[in-house]
Design a protein around this motif. Structure first.
Motif, short mmCIF file in Angstrom:
data_model
loop_
_atom_site.label_atom_id
_atom_site.label_comp_id
_atom_site.label_asym_id
_atom_site.label_seq_id
_atom_site.Cartn_x
_atom_site.Cartn_y
_atom_site.Cartn_z
N CYS A 90 0.83 -1.21 0.00
CA CYS A 90 0.00 0.00 0.00
C CYS A 90 0.86 1.25 0.00
CB CYS A 90 -0.95 0.00 1.18
SG CYS A 90 -0.20 0.44 2.78
N GLY A 91 2.10 1.15 0.57
CA GLY A 91 3.01 2.28 0.59
C GLY A 91 2.74 3.29 1.67
N ARG A 92 1.71 3.07 2.50
CA ARG A 92 1.31 4.08 3.48
C ARG A 92 1.36 3.60 4.92
NH1 ARG A 92 -2.74 4.42 -0.51
NH2 ARG A 92 -4.15 3.25 0.83
N CYS A 93 1.20 2.30 5.14
CA CYS A 93 1.08 1.82 6.52
C CYS A 93 2.44 1.83 7.22
CB CYS A 93 0.49 0.41 6.55
SG CYS A 93 1.63 -0.89 5.98
N GLN A 94 2.43 1.53 8.52
CA GLN A 94 3.66 1.58 9.31
C GLN A 94 4.73 0.64 8.76
OE1 GLN A 94 3.02 0.96 13.50
NE2 GLN A 94 5.17 0.46 13.91
N TYR A 95 4.33 -0.56 8.36
CA TYR A 95 5.31 -1.50 7.85
C TYR A 95 5.86 -1.08 6.49
CZ TYR A 95 4.37 -4.78 11.62
OH TYR A 95 4.26 -5.36 12.85
#
Length: 345
Positions: A90-95
């Protein structure tokens, strides 16, 4: 369109299914031009990955041409030739923000051919298309590029990097299938002292030699003897498990020296015994992991520069419509000598 559909453990069929459509503004629909079969697909067919539901299109390694993009896709356009990563991000989450794409919390991770329909088809819907594909240079062939979808980054990241291979190390790789061979190839980037390949198949041991193994052995007892002799009784600095069965994992823990590293790459469908009664005192580090594919751009540049020969993994080629024949050859690799099979449209 036609696709390879999972029908439950032991069941698969190349059959007519609806062509995918854009479902989210971040999606792209890609026409598949090259696809391959992974050992993980065989694990799915054995029932080792129960999350995969009957009716799922299998496959997570492909190259294709973008046919359609969603409204929010900005980095791709119809006609672009792309590598579809086995890991969606997704490129946005914490991971994702820390490069741990395999653990994506935003709907990504390993989803193709697992939680959503995969790439063993004439067309595929790719979620988060901007961050889950790589545009391909003209001089990198489809057959070379498809090897970068999974096995090269997996062996490199989960095997070589997690195992912290260093110059002069003795590295043992248990399993000389495609992942094991990719580990042999990428371990050489760090100038180990010895690379030992262990496998039951004479054909795969021959391949291991061609890929750069210094020593090949065909059974556990011989592996223990050879490693003792090479290391003056210390044991291997790094043991990479590239099969995914209890015996091979346990062998790695026997071969590694005190203070050494065991890097598990194989997909396990059954429990393995962790002998802490003997390991606890030996300062052994054990790593596991799902590939993040953070290394894919680097590996792609190395393939483009001729530093890595990705096409050498390909032993059998088929037309896309010969999916069933390709599976038969790959499943019977001991007889066919198959390493990586590629199907091209």
């Amino acid at each position: 369109m036609k696709a390879l559909v999972y029908g439950g453990p032991g069941k698969r069929e190349w059959k007519e299914v609806p062509k995918p459509e854009i479902e989210d503004p971040a999606d792209a629909v890609v026409r598949v031009t090259a696809v391959t079969i992974c050992g993980t697909d065989l694990h799915i067919l054995k029932g080792d990955v129960p999350e995969v539901e009957a009716g799922r299109i299998l496959g997570h390694e492909a190259v294709g041409v973008v046919e359609q993009v969603g409204a929010s896709v900005t980095g791709l356009a119809p006609g672009d030739r792309v590598l579809i990563s086995c890991i969606t991000t997704c490129g946005r989450c914490q991971y994702c923000r820390t490069g741990s794409y395999g653990q994506c919390l935003g709907g990504g991770g390993w989803i193709l051919g697992h939680l959503v329909d995969g790439v063993q088809a004439e067309y595929v819907r790719v979620p988060f298309a901007d961050t889950s594909t790589h545009k391909l240079p003209d001089d990198v062939s489809d057959a070379a590029a498809v090897v970068l979808a999974d096995i090269l980054p997996t062996a490199y990241e989960v095997g070589v990097l997690n195992g912290a291979v260093k110059p002069a190390d003795t590295v043992v790789i248990v399993g000389a299938g495609p992942i094991g061979l990719a580990a042999i190839q990428t371990a050489q980037l760090y100038s180990p002292g010895h690379i030992v390949a262990v496998d039951l198949s004479p054909t795969r041991l021959d391949a291991a030699k061609q890929f750069g193994a210094d020593v090949t052995v065909s059974n556990a007892d011989e592996a223990e003897r050879v490693v003792r002799e090479l290391t003056d009784g210390l044991g291997a600095d790094v043991a990479i498990e590239a099969v995914g069965v209890p015996d091979t994992f346990e062998l790695c823990t026997k071969l590694v020296r005190p203070g050494g590293r065991v890097a598990n790459v194989g997909v396990h469908g059954k429990p393995a015994t962790l002998h802490l009664e003997s390991l606890w005192i030996r300062n052994v580090t054990i790593t596991t992991g799902l590939v993040d594919t953070v290394s894919t751009p680097t590996l792609l540049r190395m393939v483009e520069a001729g530093r890595i020969d990705a096409e050498r993994f390909i032993t059998h080629r088929f037309d896309l419509g010969q999916m069933e024949q390709a599976y038969e050859v790959f499943e019977n690799a001991g007889d066919s000598g198959a390493l990586k099979v590629v199907l091209q449209a």
